[in-house]
Design a protein around this motif. Structure first.
Motif, short mmCIF file in Angstrom:
data_model
loop_
_atom_site.label_atom_id
_atom_site.label_comp_id
_atom_site.label_asym_id
_atom_site.label_seq_id
_atom_site.Cartn_x
_atom_site.Cartn_y
_atom_site.Cartn_z
N LEU A 174 0.84 -1.18 0.00
CA LEU A 174 0.00 0.00 0.00
C LEU A 174 0.88 1.24 0.00
CD1 LEU A 174 -2.70 -0.97 2.67
CD2 LEU A 174 -2.82 -1.22 0.19
N PRO A 175 0.45 2.32 -0.65
CA PRO A 175 1.25 3.55 -0.60
C PRO A 175 1.19 4.18 0.78
CG PRO A 175 -0.87 3.97 -1.64
CD PRO A 175 -0.80 2.49 -1.40
N THR A 176 2.19 4.99 1.09
CA THR A 176 2.07 5.82 2.29
C THR A 176 1.16 7.00 1.94
OG1 THR A 176 3.89 7.33 1.78
CG2 THR A 176 4.47 5.24 2.87
N GLU A 177 0.65 7.65 2.96
CA GLU A 177 -0.23 8.79 2.68
C GLU A 177 0.53 9.91 1.97
OE1 GLU A 177 -1.59 11.58 5.64
OE2 GLU A 177 -0.54 10.49 7.24
N PHE A 178 1.82 10.04 2.24
CA PHE A 178 2.59 11.12 1.62
C PHE A 178 2.94 10.79 0.17
CE2 PHE A 178 3.79 11.42 6.23
CZ PHE A 178 2.94 12.47 6.50
N GLU A 179 3.18 9.53 -0.14
CA GLU A 179 3.36 9.13 -1.53
C GLU A 179 2.09 9.42 -2.32
OE1 GLU A 179 6.51 5.38 -0.87
OE2 GLU A 179 4.34 5.04 -0.97
#
Length: 409
Positions: A298-303
């Protein structure tokens, strides 16, 4: 014309349209439909109409209109949600026991409060106008909850009534998933200083992103079927320990509302699953397990935020008017389903809660929650933005929640 007088007509227009949409969402419901509560985390439709009215009456009218008297003193106890500063409140798991006030009485209360808001709005100072703006965005959040909660309510009924009608599944083919390189290095995250944002979106700050790529589209129902047929719900190696315990305890074998006959319950009633549409109603645990099965993460929120920074947040399949909604096939960044990220909902460096009761809005929930980004088919158009931080516990899946993959480069 000063900034305040230029803002008031816009705020008034948005207040009217937001309040009207909530009423329109409730129009298809009977008093009984609007009263019942399917489970503790969901609320009755009538409660959403009442709580959003309580918010304006309590934080705007009570504190900023001299001599204002509440429509009914008892409603403060019934329709406070979690604001400890505002005193005791009716237990959340028992909101479905409130047969009174009736739906019509709640509508009358809304009319009373709306009239008072229109009268006082031109006289309000900047801080009070900001509270009205907060109330508008707060009500938009509850419009989405209204739809997901009535979906859960009708799904619990063996008759499986439909809230409204949906267009036929388009049955379109799905292009192969590709990954696009994301931004790396030091980037800024969080809402800018100007414009509305919830307190949890600020302050804007620097973050370091390592080389990565993000999928150009969401995971589909068809791909999720492959995960299931490949034993995804039976392989403990794919799951976080807490997630595997949840799967075993709750006997989870598919996304919420799916049946083995290839149908799913929707706001339009039970329908054949659209295998090209984004998978929805999956938990963080499921999203994380699928990503691991797919050889991704899963992506990080910042990515995710950096990837979406230059995209139109008002585009895509989002809520424009009252009626049934559902995810649809296509490549869109905003809309359809909220995207789980691997990021815990935590304060940004320098975060401070607001003074008073409204300071309880986000900060006290920064424990045990994961951030979701984007918007869903039930999110009012214009409500979201790249910096928006939705959040839910990792087992939650009655919202329109789905999966966008990422991977390291």
């Amino acid at each position: 014309m000063n900034q305040q007088s230029a803002t008031i007509p816009t705020v008034l227009e948005r207040l009217r349209s937001t309040r009207a949409l909530t009423l329109a969402l409730a129009e298809p419901l009977s008093d009984a439909d609007a009263t019942i509560q399917p489970f503790d985390d969901a609320s009755p439709a009538k409660w959403h109409l009442a709580h959003t009215t309580w918010f304006f009456e309590t934080f705007v009218l009570r504190d900023h209109q001299r001599g204002y008297r509440p429509f009914d003193e008892r409603f403060a106890y019934l329709f406070n949600s979690y604001y400890e500063t505002e005193g005791e409140r009716h237990p959340r798991p028992r909101r479905g026991m409130l047969s009174r006030p009736t739906l019509d009485e709640v509508r009358s209360w809304r009319t009373h409060v709306d009239a008072a808001l229109e009268q006082i709005l031109p006289t309000l100072g900047r801080s009070a106008i900001e509270l009205v703006e907060l109330g508008i965005h707060h009500e938009q959040q509850h419009q989405e909850l209204f739809l997901t909660d009535i979906l859960a309510t009708f799904a619990a009924n063996p008759v499986e009534p439909a809230y409204g009608s949906l267009a036929p599944n388009n049955g379109s083919d799905v292009a192969a998933m590709t990954f696009r390189e994301g931004r790396s290095g030091i980037v800024q995250a969080g809402a800018r200083a100007l414009g509305f944002a919830f307190d949890a979106e600020r302050p804007r700050h620097d973050v370091l992103l390592h080389p990565h790529a993000i999928a150009d589209r969401l995971v589909t129902n068809g791909e999720w079927r492959d995960f299931m047929e490949n034993g995804g719900y039976r392989d403990p190696a794919l799951w976080l320990s807490e997630g595997w315990a949840w799967v075993c305890r709750e006997r989870v074998t598919a996304p919420l509302y799916w049946r083995e006959d290839g149908t799913s319950f929707t706001l339009g009633g039970r329908r054949d699953i659209d295998w090209a549409a984004p998978v929805s109603h999956v938990s963080y645990f499921e999203a994380d397990a699928f990503a691991r099965w797919a050889g991704a993460r899963l992506p990080t929120e910042f990515e995710w935020e950096a990837f979406a920074a230059d995209k139109d947040a008002s585009a895509g399949n989002q809520l424009d008017e009252a009626g049934a909604v559902a995810p649809r096939a296509g490549e869109r960044l905003f809309g359809d389903v909220w995207n789980w990220t691997q990021s815990a909902f935590a304060p940004y460096p320098g975060f401070k809660t607001a003074n008073g009761a409204v300071g309880e809005y986000n900060g006290k929930f920064m424990c045990g929650q994961f951030v979701l980004k984007g918007a869903s088919c039930a999110t009012p158009r214009g409500h979201s933005r790249a910096s928006y931080r939705n959040f839910f516990p990792p087992h939650s899946r009655w919202q329109f929640t789905g999966v966008r993959l990422a991977r390291d480069c």
